[in-house]
Design a protein around this motif. Sequence first.
Motif, mmCIF file in Angstrom:
data_model
loop_
_atom_site.group_PDB
_atom_site.id
_atom_site.type_symbol
_atom_site.label_atom_id
_atom_site.label_comp_id
_atom_site.label_asym_id
_atom_site.label_seq_id
_atom_site.Cartn_x
_atom_site.Cartn_y
_atom_site.Cartn_z
ATOM 1 N N ALA A 68 14.437 3.842 -18.328
ATOM 2 C CA ALA A 68 13.516 3.206 -19.266
ATOM 3 C C ALA A 68 13.957 3.489 -20.693
ATOM 4 O O ALA A 68 14.576 4.512 -20.984
ATOM 5 N N GLY A 69 13.638 2.555 -21.596
ATOM 6 C CA GLY A 69 13.972 2.728 -22.993
ATOM 7 C C GLY A 69 15.439 2.440 -23.268
ATOM 8 O O GLY A 69 16.131 1.814 -22.464
ATOM 9 N N PRO A 70 15.971 2.909 -24.415
ATOM 10 C CA PRO A 70 17.379 2.662 -24.747
ATOM 11 C C PRO A 70 18.301 3.371 -23.764
ATOM 12 O O PRO A 70 18.139 4.559 -23.515
ATOM 13 N N PHE A 71 19.249 2.644 -23.197
ATOM 14 C CA PHE A 71 20.163 3.314 -22.277
ATOM 15 C C PHE A 71 21.596 2.811 -22.369
ATOM 16 O O PHE A 71 22.497 3.423 -21.815
ATOM 17 N N MET A 72 21.843 1.719 -23.092
ATOM 18 C CA MET A 72 23.206 1.327 -23.440
ATOM 19 C C MET A 72 23.269 1.085 -24.943
ATOM 20 O O MET A 72 22.317 0.573 -25.539
ATOM 21 N N ALA A 73 24.378 1.468 -25.527
ATOM 22 C CA ALA A 73 24.497 1.475 -26.984
ATOM 23 C C ALA A 73 24.682 0.076 -27.556
ATOM 24 O O ALA A 73 25.086 -0.859 -26.864
ATOM 25 N N SER A 74 24.401 -0.014 -28.852
ATOM 26 C CA SER A 74 24.831 -1.204 -29.580
ATOM 27 C C SER A 74 26.349 -1.149 -29.728
ATOM 28 O O SER A 74 26.960 -0.075 -29.643
ATOM 29 N N ALA A 75 26.959 -2.293 -29.930
ATOM 30 C CA ALA A 75 28.419 -2.354 -30.079
ATOM 31 C C ALA A 75 28.761 -3.171 -31.316
ATOM 32 O O ALA A 75 28.399 -4.349 -31.407
ATOM 33 N N ASP A 76 29.432 -2.539 -32.256
ATOM 34 C CA ASP A 76 29.924 -3.212 -33.450
ATOM 35 C C ASP A 76 31.442 -3.178 -33.462
ATOM 36 O O ASP A 76 32.049 -2.158 -33.119
ATOM 37 N N GLU A 77 32.057 -4.268 -33.843
ATOM 38 C CA GLU A 77 33.493 -4.303 -34.090
ATOM 39 C C GLU A 77 33.697 -4.299 -35.599
ATOM 40 O O GLU A 77 33.238 -5.207 -36.296
ATOM 41 N N TRP A 78 34.346 -3.272 -36.107
ATOM 42 C CA TRP A 78 34.542 -3.173 -37.548
ATOM 43 C C TRP A 78 36.014 -3.301 -37.932
ATOM 44 O O TRP A 78 36.902 -2.941 -37.169
ATOM 45 N N THR A 79 36.232 -3.839 -39.128
ATOM 46 C CA THR A 79 37.573 -3.961 -39.691
ATOM 47 C C THR A 79 37.543 -3.390 -41.107
ATOM 48 O O THR A 79 36.704 -3.780 -41.922
ATOM 49 N N LEU A 80 38.427 -2.449 -41.369
ATOM 50 C CA LEU A 80 38.505 -1.826 -42.687
ATOM 51 C C LEU A 80 39.887 -2.104 -43.276
ATOM 52 O O LEU A 80 40.905 -1.735 -42.684
ATOM 53 N N GLU A 81 39.916 -2.761 -44.422
ATOM 54 C CA GLU A 81 41.183 -3.063 -45.080
ATOM 55 C C GLU A 81 41.314 -2.228 -46.356
ATOM 56 O O GLU A 81 40.451 -2.283 -47.252
ATOM 57 N N ILE A 82 42.385 -1.451 -46.408
ATOM 58 C CA ILE A 82 42.709 -0.649 -47.584
ATOM 59 C C ILE A 82 43.805 -1.376 -48.365
ATOM 60 O O ILE A 82 44.870 -1.690 -47.810
ATOM 61 N N THR A 83 43.559 -1.648 -49.623
ATOM 62 C CA THR A 83 44.538 -2.320 -50.469
ATOM 63 C C THR A 83 45.067 -1.337 -51.510
ATOM 64 O O THR A 83 44.297 -0.783 -52.316
#
Length: 436
Positions: free
Chosen positions: A217-232
């Motif tokens: 019951a309740g939260p049991f699988m995480a959220s999923a974010d795909e992130w991209t970080l660009e360093i210039t």
Amino acid sequence: MPMRLTTCLAIAGAFACASAGATAHAADALPVTAALQDKVVEWRRDLHQHPELGNHEVRTAQVVADHLRALGMEPRTGIAVTGVTAVLKGGKPGPRIALRADMDALPVTEQTGLPFASTVRSEYRGQPVGVMHACGHDMHVAILMGVAEALASMRDELPGEVMFVFQPAEEGPPVPGEVAGAKRMLDEGVFDDFKPDAVLGLHVWSRLNAGQVGVRAGPFMASADEWTLEITGKQTHGSQPWAGVDPITVAAQVLLGAQSIIARQVDITAHPVVLTAGQINSGLRFNIIPDTATMVGTLRTFDMDVRQDVIDRFRSTAEHFAAASGATATLNVDMNAPVTRNEPALTERLRPSLVRAVGEGNVVEVPRYTIAEDFSEFANVAPGFYFFVGTTPAGTDPLTAPINHSPQYAPDEAALDVGLRALLQATLDFLQGPAS
């Protein structure tokens, strides 16, 4: 006697018995599922041999639509590119429920050695790949096709309405940044004319033995974010780093600094968080410091407020490390799925259905997992109930078995009958209403 007629008589009789009894429980699923076992296995093996990547599930969608049409329904096709839905109207008044199965395969080259193993090749994000149902979505589709046949066979006795949702692209969009899967189905109005009172789904899972189902019951699988970080930074010769700004060094500093967010800035005793980089790309030659460095990774959390807080801290960390060296940092975050949460009251109501289907000793409480599922998009629209179905053969330690997404993932087909019984039982019990 034809299988469908046998099924109809078995389940109609079971409903008659339930109506005559002292409780309002629905019929037992076992009689009807026994008649469908061979067909579900056959469907699964066919789908396994013909896997298709997200938003390309053309053949799979055709198989599903033809099956629903043969059951007397009028499927809607083409929603979210290849999604299929259909509504079964029971002969008696009652609630509305949506049942969901995901259809897409993975860019994985199969190594199981099964006689029905996939040999399909395709292209994924510009790369040639093998294609395999390495996550078990072939089993999900076959199970839901079986549930649809079972329910259609007794529609006259069925209270309420059932929507069958066959969803594409659960594994994420084939093109980065593109909306796909459950969210795209919702954006295109999958529930506009059918407002479910609950939405149910399941996932086969190697970390449980065949015969077991897992729920929480309740939260049991995480959220999923795909992130991209660009360093210039600023390109320069490798022998004179002081003449430019090295984005690779900055990227390394950011990556190490980001781990301090988790270790020192988040209460991980209350809010587990994972921040992982899966790719770092920069430069072409050993003696040239490039202009840019790009990191790609994933963020997993169980609380949407914590998620936003970590994103804000990550962006600030990256920008400050970059500024200290004269570089700039740009962070983009694309959400693949929110937190998957089982509505507690619905879970309390339907957990006994799982027990009825597989026995008390085979229903286990699972921990929170940092894997993710975009079923959560549907469960944010209506109360959700989602459970795991074990696939590791009995007698084998699940921790030693190839996990979902492995090229060697070969689930025990006994899980098909378990999933069929569990999902059908939960559906029947929900439609029949709470026990009196």
